[in-house]
Design a protein around this motif. Structure first.
Motif, PDB file in Angstrom:
ATOM      1  N   VAL A 159       0.851  -1.196   0.000  1.00  0.00           N
ATOM      2  CA  VAL A 159       0.000   0.000   0.000  1.00  0.00           C
ATOM      3  C   VAL A 159       0.887   1.246   0.000  1.00  0.00           C
ATOM      4  N   SER A 160       0.645   2.120  -0.960  1.00  0.00           N
ATOM      5  CA  SER A 160       1.457   3.330  -1.120  1.00  0.00           C
ATOM      6  C   SER A 160       0.901   4.482  -0.285  1.00  0.00           C
ATOM      7  N   VAL A 161       1.692   5.512  -0.155  1.00  0.00           N
ATOM      8  CA  VAL A 161       1.242   6.715   0.550  1.00  0.00           C
ATOM      9  C   VAL A 161       0.040   7.317  -0.188  1.00  0.00           C
ATOM     10  N   LYS A 162       0.076   7.301  -1.510  1.00  0.00           N
ATOM     11  CA  LYS A 162      -1.061   7.817  -2.280  1.00  0.00           C
ATOM     12  C   LYS A 162      -2.331   7.041  -1.955  1.00  0.00           C
ATOM     13  N   GLU A 163      -2.218   5.726  -1.816  1.00  0.00           N
ATOM     14  CA  GLU A 163      -3.392   4.913  -1.468  1.00  0.00           C
ATOM     15  C   GLU A 163      -3.903   5.244  -0.067  1.00  0.00           C
ATOM     16  N   LEU A 164      -2.996   5.573   0.842  1.00  0.00           N
ATOM     17  CA  LEU A 164      -3.409   5.982   2.191  1.00  0.00           C
ATOM     18  C   LEU A 164      -4.178   7.301   2.125  1.00  0.00           C
ATOM     19  N   VAL A 165      -3.637   8.256   1.387  1.00  0.00           N
ATOM     20  CA  VAL A 165      -4.295   9.557   1.214  1.00  0.00           C
ATOM     21  C   VAL A 165      -5.655   9.374   0.548  1.00  0.00           C
ATOM     22  N   ASP A 166      -5.708   8.527  -0.467  1.00  0.00           N
ATOM     23  CA  ASP A 166      -6.971   8.265  -1.169  1.00  0.00           C
ATOM     24  C   ASP A 166      -8.002   7.612  -0.240  1.00  0.00           C
ATOM     25  N   ALA A 167      -7.546   6.748   0.658  1.00  0.00           N
ATOM     26  CA  ALA A 167      -8.463   6.095   1.602  1.00  0.00           C
ATOM     27  C   ALA A 167      -9.065   7.117   2.565  1.00  0.00           C
ATOM     28  N   VAL A 168      -8.258   8.054   3.008  1.00  0.00           N
ATOM     29  CA  VAL A 168      -8.772   9.120   3.880  1.00  0.00           C
ATOM     30  C   VAL A 168      -9.789   9.954   3.096  1.00  0.00           C
ATOM     31  N   ALA A 169      -9.495  10.254   1.841  1.00  0.00           N
ATOM     32  CA  ALA A 169     -10.415  11.020   0.995  1.00  0.00           C
ATOM     33  C   ALA A 169     -11.728  10.272   0.789  1.00  0.00           C
ATOM     34  N   ALA A 170     -11.658   8.941   0.726  1.00  0.00           N
ATOM     35  CA  ALA A 170     -12.857   8.133   0.494  1.00  0.00           C
ATOM     36  C   ALA A 170     -13.873   8.245   1.631  1.00  0.00           C
ATOM     37  N   VAL A 171     -13.413   8.621   2.821  1.00  0.00           N
ATOM     38  CA  VAL A 171     -14.347   8.817   3.939  1.00  0.00           C
ATOM     39  C   VAL A 171     -14.628  10.298   4.195  1.00  0.00           C
ATOM     40  N   GLY A 172     -14.168  11.154   3.261  1.00  0.00           N
ATOM     41  CA  GLY A 172     -14.572  12.554   3.291  1.00  0.00           C
ATOM     42  C   GLY A 172     -13.599  13.557   3.871  1.00  0.00           C
ATOM     43  N   TYR A 173     -12.327  13.176   3.998  1.00  0.00           N
ATOM     44  CA  TYR A 173     -11.355  14.088   4.593  1.00  0.00           C
ATOM     45  C   TYR A 173     -10.140  14.220   3.686  1.00  0.00           C
ATOM     46  N   THR A 174      -9.451  15.320   3.809  1.00  0.00           N
ATOM     47  CA  THR A 174      -8.226  15.550   3.052  1.00  0.00           C
ATOM     48  C   THR A 174      -7.038  15.319   3.963  1.00  0.00           C
ATOM     49  N   ALA A 175      -6.062  14.609   3.448  1.00  0.00           N
ATOM     50  CA  ALA A 175      -4.816  14.383   4.188  1.00  0.00           C
ATOM     51  C   ALA A 175      -3.651  14.529   3.228  1.00  0.00           C
ATOM     52  N   LYS A 176      -2.508  14.859   3.780  1.00  0.00           N
ATOM     53  CA  LYS A 176      -1.301  14.957   2.962  1.00  0.00           C
ATOM     54  C   LYS A 176      -0.142  14.416   3.773  1.00  0.00           C
ATOM     55  N   PRO A 177       0.872  13.897   3.092  1.00  0.00           N
ATOM     56  CA  PRO A 177       2.049  13.396   3.805  1.00  0.00           C
ATOM     57  C   PRO A 177       2.720  14.514   4.598  1.00  0.00           C
ATOM     58  N   SER A 178       3.251  14.158   5.745  1.00  0.00           N
ATOM     59  CA  SER A 178       3.914  15.122   6.601  1.00  0.00           C
ATOM     60  C   SER A 178       5.267  14.565   7.027  1.00  0.00           C
ATOM     61  N   ALA A 179       6.246  15.437   7.155  1.00  0.00           N
ATOM     62  CA  ALA A 179       7.569  14.997   7.591  1.00  0.00           C
ATOM     63  C   ALA A 179       7.549  14.607   9.066  1.00  0.00           C
ATOM     64  N   TYR A 180       6.605  15.154   9.839  1.00  0.00           N
ATOM     65  CA  TYR A 180       6.477  14.838  11.263  1.00  0.00           C
ATOM     66  C   TYR A 180       5.131  15.203  11.775  1.00  0.00           C
TER      67      TYR A 180
END
Length: 73
Positions: free
Chosen positions: A52-73
């Protein structure tokens, strides 16, 4: 091999939001553990980067209605 990824989102505002995100992420093949840190807006995900890629993680969060982005910390 487990990868630790931190996503950031300022959109969730209640325990129900946290539950939706954690349930979605923890249901993905390759995710060992996903935990939302409500107070800091961080989503900590332990996952197999080959499954599972980081993009897939972000897309999964989007699928439940929220925006997320990778963070260094």
């Amino acid at each position: 091999m487990t990868t630790n990824t931190t996503l950031r989102s300022d959109e969730f505002s209640c325990p129900s939001c946290v539950s939706k995100i954690e349930t979605k992420l923890n249901g993905l093949d390759g995710v060992d553990n996903a935990e939302v840190k409500f107070s800091s807006g961080r989503i900590l995900v332990d996952h197999d980067a080959e499954k599972v890629s980081v993009k897939e993680l972000v897309d999964a969060v989007a699928a439940v209605g929220y925006t997320a982005k990778p963070s260094a910390y």
